[in-house]
Design an enzyme around this catalytic site. Structure first.
Site, PDB file in Angstrom:
ATOM      1  N   ASN A   1      -4.778  19.428 -18.249  1.00 34.81           N
ATOM      2  CA  ASN A   1      -5.209  18.531 -19.321  1.00 34.81           C
ATOM      3  C   ASN A   1      -5.535  19.273 -20.609  1.00 34.81           C
ATOM      4  O   ASN A   1      -6.142  18.713 -21.516  1.00 34.81           O
ATOM      5  CB  ASN A   1      -6.425  17.727 -18.863  1.00 34.81           C
ATOM      6  CG  ASN A   1      -6.030  16.680 -17.835  1.00 34.81           C
ATOM      7  OD1 ASN A   1      -5.007  16.021 -17.981  1.00 34.81           O
ATOM      8  ND2 ASN A   1      -6.824  16.543 -16.791  1.00 34.81           N
TER       9      ASN A   1
ATOM     10  N   HIS B   1      -5.591  12.098 -25.986  1.00 26.30           N
ATOM     11  CA  HIS B   1      -5.855  10.715 -25.580  1.00 26.30           C
ATOM     12  C   HIS B   1      -6.679   9.999 -26.643  1.00 26.30           C
ATOM     13  O   HIS B   1      -6.475   8.809 -26.895  1.00 26.30           O
ATOM     14  CB  HIS B   1      -6.574  10.680 -24.226  1.00 26.30           C
ATOM     15  CG  HIS B   1      -5.670  10.995 -23.081  1.00 26.30           C
ATOM     16  ND1 HIS B   1      -6.117  11.067 -21.783  1.00 26.30           N
ATOM     17  CD2 HIS B   1      -4.348  11.258 -23.031  1.00 26.30           C
ATOM     18  CE1 HIS B   1      -5.094  11.366 -20.984  1.00 26.30           C
ATOM     19  NE2 HIS B   1      -4.022  11.494 -21.725  1.00 26.30           N
TER      20      HIS B   1
ATOM     21  N   HIS C   1       3.378  10.867 -27.015  1.00 23.76           N
ATOM     22  CA  HIS C   1       2.371  11.591 -26.240  1.00 23.76           C
ATOM     23  C   HIS C   1       2.393  13.090 -26.547  1.00 23.76           C
ATOM     24  O   HIS C   1       1.356  13.708 -26.798  1.00 23.76           O
ATOM     25  CB  HIS C   1       2.583  11.347 -24.746  1.00 23.76           C
ATOM     26  CG  HIS C   1       1.605  12.072 -23.875  1.00 23.76           C
ATOM     27  ND1 HIS C   1       0.258  11.820 -23.911  1.00 23.76           N
ATOM     28  CD2 HIS C   1       1.783  13.068 -22.957  1.00 23.76           C
ATOM     29  CE1 HIS C   1      -0.361  12.617 -23.044  1.00 23.76           C
ATOM     30  NE2 HIS C   1       0.548  13.374 -22.457  1.00 23.76           N
TER      31      HIS C   1
ATOM     32  N   ARG D   1      -6.854  21.188 -11.060  1.00 29.31           N
ATOM     33  CA  ARG D   1      -5.790  20.402 -11.697  1.00 29.31           C
ATOM     34  C   ARG D   1      -6.106  20.054 -13.150  1.00 29.31           C
ATOM     35  O   ARG D   1      -5.209  19.792 -13.945  1.00 29.31           O
ATOM     36  CB  ARG D   1      -5.549  19.134 -10.865  1.00 29.31           C
ATOM     37  CG  ARG D   1      -4.340  18.359 -11.337  1.00 29.31           C
ATOM     38  CD  ARG D   1      -3.796  17.401 -10.298  1.00 29.31           C
ATOM     39  NE  ARG D   1      -2.772  16.573 -10.909  1.00 29.31           N
ATOM     40  CZ  ARG D   1      -1.866  15.883 -10.228  1.00 29.31           C
ATOM     41  NH1 ARG D   1      -1.872  15.902  -8.925  1.00 29.31           N
ATOM     42  NH2 ARG D   1      -0.968  15.171 -10.867  1.00 29.31           N
TER      43      ARG D   1
ATOM     44  N   ARG E   1       0.809  -1.226   0.000  1.00 33.31           N
ATOM     45  CA  ARG E   1       0.000   0.000   0.000  1.00 33.31           C
ATOM     46  C   ARG E   1       0.841   1.274   0.000  1.00 33.31           C
ATOM     47  O   ARG E   1       0.407   2.318   0.465  1.00 33.31           O
ATOM     48  CB  ARG E   1      -0.970   0.028   1.186  1.00 33.31           C
ATOM     49  CG  ARG E   1      -1.987  -1.097   1.168  1.00 33.31           C
ATOM     50  CD  ARG E   1      -3.149  -0.823   2.106  1.00 33.31           C
ATOM     51  NE  ARG E   1      -4.035  -1.968   2.122  1.00 33.31           N
ATOM     52  CZ  ARG E   1      -3.890  -3.025   2.909  1.00 33.31           C
ATOM     53  NH1 ARG E   1      -2.897  -3.060   3.775  1.00 33.31           N
ATOM     54  NH2 ARG E   1      -4.740  -4.023   2.839  1.00 33.31           N
TER      55      ARG E   1
ATOM     56  N   LYS F   1       0.825  11.576 -10.141  1.00 32.57           N
ATOM     57  CA  LYS F   1      -0.038  10.663 -10.898  1.00 32.57           C
ATOM     58  C   LYS F   1       0.796   9.519 -11.441  1.00 32.57           C
ATOM     59  O   LYS F   1       1.771   9.734 -12.156  1.00 32.57           O
ATOM     60  CB  LYS F   1      -0.684  11.404 -12.070  1.00 32.57           C
ATOM     61  CG  LYS F   1      -1.914  12.182 -11.708  1.00 32.57           C
ATOM     62  CD  LYS F   1      -2.612  12.587 -12.992  1.00 32.57           C
ATOM     63  CE  LYS F   1      -3.817  13.437 -12.747  1.00 32.57           C
ATOM     64  NZ  LYS F   1      -4.482  13.758 -14.025  1.00 32.57           N
TER      65      LYS F   1
ATOM     66  N   LYS G   1       3.757  23.627 -12.745  1.00 29.86           N
ATOM     67  CA  LYS G   1       2.960  22.441 -12.449  1.00 29.86           C
ATOM     68  C   LYS G   1       2.753  22.302 -10.943  1.00 29.86           C
ATOM     69  O   LYS G   1       1.648  21.989 -10.485  1.00 29.86           O
ATOM     70  CB  LYS G   1       3.603  21.178 -13.016  1.00 29.86           C
ATOM     71  CG  LYS G   1       2.819  19.928 -12.637  1.00 29.86           C
ATOM     72  CD  LYS G   1       2.791  18.860 -13.670  1.00 29.86           C
ATOM     73  CE  LYS G   1       1.848  17.740 -13.250  1.00 29.86           C
ATOM     74  NZ  LYS G   1       1.896  16.578 -14.143  1.00 29.86           N
TER      75      LYS G   1
ATOM     76  N   GLU H   1      -6.964  16.043  -7.885  1.00 32.67           N
ATOM     77  CA  GLU H   1      -7.932  16.381  -8.922  1.00 32.67           C
ATOM     78  C   GLU H   1      -9.355  16.399  -8.367  1.00 32.67           C
ATOM     79  O   GLU H   1     -10.278  15.822  -8.939  1.00 32.67           O
ATOM     80  CB  GLU H   1      -7.830  15.354 -10.058  1.00 32.67           C
ATOM     81  CG  GLU H   1      -7.958  15.984 -11.419  1.00 32.67           C
ATOM     82  CD  GLU H   1      -7.345  15.118 -12.512  1.00 32.67           C
ATOM     83  OE1 GLU H   1      -7.647  13.923 -12.571  1.00 32.67           O
ATOM     84  OE2 GLU H   1      -6.566  15.654 -13.320  1.00 32.67           O
TER      85      GLU H   1
ATOM     86  N   GLU I   1       4.499  19.843 -24.149  1.00 34.16           N
ATOM     87  CA  GLU I   1       4.018  20.124 -22.795  1.00 34.16           C
ATOM     88  C   GLU I   1       4.604  21.441 -22.282  1.00 34.16           C
ATOM     89  O   GLU I   1       3.968  22.157 -21.505  1.00 34.16           O
ATOM     90  CB  GLU I   1       4.355  18.984 -21.827  1.00 34.16           C
ATOM     91  CG  GLU I   1       3.691  17.650 -22.160  1.00 34.16           C
ATOM     92  CD  GLU I   1       2.255  17.506 -21.612  1.00 34.16           C
ATOM     93  OE1 GLU I   1       1.761  18.398 -20.902  1.00 34.16           O
ATOM     94  OE2 GLU I   1       1.630  16.465 -21.921  1.00 34.16           O
TER      95      GLU I   1
ATOM     96  N   HIS J   1      -5.433  17.531 -23.870  1.00 30.99           N
ATOM     97  CA  HIS J   1      -5.295  16.103 -23.586  1.00 30.99           C
ATOM     98  C   HIS J   1      -6.520  15.263 -23.924  1.00 30.99           C
ATOM     99  O   HIS J   1      -6.401  14.064 -24.139  1.00 30.99           O
ATOM    100  CB  HIS J   1      -4.900  15.884 -22.124  1.00 30.99           C
ATOM    101  CG  HIS J   1      -3.448  16.157 -21.881  1.00 30.99           C
ATOM    102  ND1 HIS J   1      -2.872  17.384 -22.115  1.00 30.99           N
ATOM    103  CD2 HIS J   1      -2.447  15.341 -21.450  1.00 30.99           C
ATOM    104  CE1 HIS J   1      -1.583  17.320 -21.815  1.00 30.99           C
ATOM    105  NE2 HIS J   1      -1.303  16.099 -21.410  1.00 30.99           N
TER     106      HIS J   1
END
Lengths: 359, 359
Positions: free
Chosen positions: A245, A252, A265, A241, A120, A142, A226, A236, A184, A248
Site C-alpha cells: 500500500n 485513495h 488509480h 502485506r 460462497r 483482493k 507481489k 493482510e 505500480e 496508497h
C-alpha cells in the site's frame, strides 16, 4: 511462455505470461478448473472482443455465458455486483461454474467479488488486459467494490484458480492507462527491489515504446514480487502485506476527494508515493535523493507527482482517517527507509501530513 | 457457564452458554475482540430490547452504534445488506470495529455477511436468540443473504470471534419458532449421535416445557456436534460438512417454491428430513422404522412431516437442481445409512425424488 507460481497451500495457483497467443487457452482452463462444465465470462465494453474470442475458444468444452459491464471505475458498484449475481443465478451457475474476468482492475475486482459471494465462492480466472491489472490487482486475491464513503470498502479475499496474462493486450491499451500502470511497477522497485528500480531507470525509452521483451520481464518480475508478499500474508493479517500500500493512503484520499475516475488509480498512486516519500524525509528516514529519483522516473513516465491545487487538505486527511489501514482512527503510512525497503508507521501526525501536502 | 470450543487454528473461537446472566458480558467482549474501540450492534424488531441492554452494558468500554432490521426472512436481502454497509460506513467503522448480531438466524446471517464484506472482514460476535440460531446458524461461519433464485445463494464463510448464548432468550420465543428450532436438534441425532436421538425421544415432555437444564444440555450438545463437523471441513471443501444439510435439499425447495416465510426454516427441514429418509428407504439404505422414529419425534414436536399438497413436484425438482449441493447439475442428497450416520449420494434420479414426493 513464462509461469509465476503463487504458493498459498490449498489455494496455490499459477500465472501464465504469454505474448499474442491463445493456443494454450483450453489446456490452461482445464488444468485450472477441473470438473467445471459452465463458464461465465465478464468483460467491459473495451474488452468485449477479447472476451468473445476466449469464449468462442471455450465453447467446445464448456457451456458459456457472459455479461458486459460499462467501462470505468464507477462500475465497481453495488448495482453492478448485484447485476452479476442476478446474471449468474439466471445462468443457473452451480458451485463448479467458473467465472472468467477479462479486463482491467475494475472487471477483475467486480467479477471476483461476485465469484466470491455467489454460492460462497465460485472458481475464478483472471485475464487482466491492462498493465495495472497484470502487475497488481489480478495477483493476490483482493476483490471488491467501491462505496461512496471509500474505495474498495466492500469486498473479500478470493484467490483465482489461475491467471492468464497476454502481453499482447498491452499493444492497444490507451497511453494514459498504460502509463498509469507504470506507477505500480515503479512501486515494486521502491518497496522491494532496488535493482529492479535501476532497471526501470535504465530502460525508460524501451518501456515507453512498450517493447514486448522488456514488458514480459517487467510483468513477470512484478508478479513474482507481489506473490512473495502475498504468500507471507495472504489476508493482510501479519501486517506484511501492507507494504503493497505504499503511496496508497494518499492515493485513495485523492481518488475519494476528487470523485473516482478523475485520476486513474496509477496516477493517484504516483503522486501518493511522492508524498509518502516526503513524509519519510520529514521523519529523517531517507535522504531527499530517494524522493528525487522517484519523481524523475515517474515524470519520465508522464505521471503526476503532486496533488491538484483545488483539493482541500482537511478533506484529504478526513478520508485517510477512514482508510482501511487506519488502526482505531490512527493514521498509518507505509514509508521508505531506503530504496527497496519500506516500513509501516503509525506515529505520523495530521500536522505532518498537512505539511507535506501544503503547496 | 458452559463453554464449547471451536478449533479452527487462527480462526478458533468459543461459544459461551449461560442462563439469564449478563454479568460476564464485558469480559467476554474484551477477550473476544482485543483492541476494538467501536461496536456496531444489529438486531431485529423482536430483539431490540436485548440488543439495547447489551449495548448499554458496553457503553463504558466502547463507542457504540446500532441498526434495527425488520424481523423476518425477507430481510436477508441485498437491500438490507447494502443498508448495513452504508450504516457501517456512516459510523466510520475501521478494521477493528466489532459487529454484534443480536437475533435469530436472519440477523446473524445478514449482519455476518456485512461484517465479512466491510473492509474485507470485521470481527464479528454472534448473540443468537432463537433455538435454531443457537444450535445451527450461529456456529460454523456461514453467513449470507437470499436471492429470488435461491436461499443463501449469496454469502461468505466468516467465522465469529465468539458466540454468546443466553438460554434465557428462549423463554419468550414464540412457540412456533421454538418448535422450528427443534427440527435442527433432531437432525443432529439422525446424522451424528443415536444416543442423543434417544435422549430426545425420552425427554419430549420436558423439551416441550422448555426445561432450562434440558435446554442447556441440548444446546451444548448440538454446538459440539456441529463444531466437530465444521472443524474437519470449515469451507465445505472435503464434503464432510455436507452432512449438516440432511433434509435441506428438500427444505430449500419447499421454501423457494412457497416463497420464503411461508414455512419457518425448521419446519421445512422437518418435512425435508422425512423425504430424505424415504429416499434412503427407496435405495435400501435403511429400514422404514428409522423414518418412522423421525416422524414420531417430529410430530411430537408438532412439526410438519410432509409437503403441502399445492406444491408442484417439477417445480420442487427444478429448485433442487440449482441447489448449491448439486454437482454440475446432478442432484445430491444426504441420506441416512443408519441412525446416527449419513452419506452424500449423487446417484439419486429425478424419478426417485418425484416418487417420494408423490402424495
Amino acid at each position: 511462455m513464462q509461469t509465476v507460481s503463487v504458493n498459498l497451500g490449498p489455494r496455490s495457483y499459477s500465472i501464465q505470461i504469454i505474448a499474442h497467443e491463445t493456443l494454450g487457452w483450453l489446456t490452461f482452463l482445464k488444468s485450472a478448473l477441473g470438473h467445471t462444465r459452465k463458464l461465465f465470462f465478464v468483460s467491459d465494453t473495451h474488452t468485449t472482443t477479447l472476451m468473445q474470442k476466449l469464449r468462442d475458444l471455450s465453447l467446445g468444452a464448456y457451456e458459456c455465458n457472459h455479461a458486459i459491464i460499462p467501462a470505468g471505475e464507477s462500475s465497481k458498484s453495488m448495482a453492478q455486483f448485484s447485476f452479476l449475481l442476478d446474471e449468474l443465478a439466471e445462468f443457473g451457475a452451480d458451485r463448479q461454474t467458473g467465472v472468467v474476468a477479462v479486463g482491467g482492475g475494475v472487471i477483475g475486482d467486480l467479477a471476483g467479488f461476485a465469484a466470491a459471494a455467489y454460492n460462497r465462492g465460485l472458481p475464478f480466472i483472471q485475464v487482466p488486459t491492462t498493465l495495472l491489472a497484470m502487475v497488481d490487482s489480478s495477483v493476490g486475491g483482493k476483490v471488491g467494490i467501491n462505496h461512496p464513503k471509500g474505495k474498495n470498502l466492500i469486498g473479500a479475499f478470493h484467490q483465482p484458480k489461475a491467471v492468464w496474462i497476454d502481453i499482447g493486450s498491452l499493444v492497444t491499451l490507451p497511453e494514459r492507462e498504460y502509463l498509469s500502470g507504470l506507477a505500480e511497477v515503479v512501486k515494486y522497485g521502491v518497496i522491494q527491489d532496488p535493482q529492479f528500480f535501476e532497471f526501470l531507470e535504465q530502460n525508460t525509452a524501451k518501456i515507453l515504446k512498450r517493447d514486448a521483451a522488456i514488458l514480459r520481464q517487467i510483468v513477470a518480475r512484478c508478479c513474482r514480487l507481489k506473490a512473495d508478499v502475498v504468500e507471507k500474508d495472504e489476508r493482510e493479517e501479519t501486517g506484511l502485506r501492507m507494504i503493497l500500500n505504499y503511496g496508497h493512503t494518499f492515493a485513495h484520499a485523492f481518488e475519494t476527494v476528487s470523485g473516482y475516475g478523475h485520476w486513474l488509480h496509477g496516477e493517484a498512486v504516483a503522486a501518493g508515493m511522492v508524498y509518502a516519500s516526503r513524509l519519510a524525509e520529514k521523519k529523517d528516514l531517507i535522504p531527499a535523493s530517494i524522493t528525487e529519483r522517484q519523481i524523475k522516473l515517474l515524470s519520465e513516465f508522464r505521471l503526476p507527482v503532486k496533488a491538484e491545487s483545488g483539493w482541500k487538505i482537511p478533506d484529504l486527511i478526513e478520508v485517510m482517517k477512514r482508510d482501511k489501514k487506519a488502526q482505531a482512527g490512527r493514521l498509518r503510512f507505509i514509508l521508505p527507509v531506503k530504496l527497496g525497503e519500506v516500513r509501516a508507521l503509525d506515529d505520523v501526525t495530521e500536522q505532518q501530513v498537512a505539511e507535506v501536502l501544503a503547496p
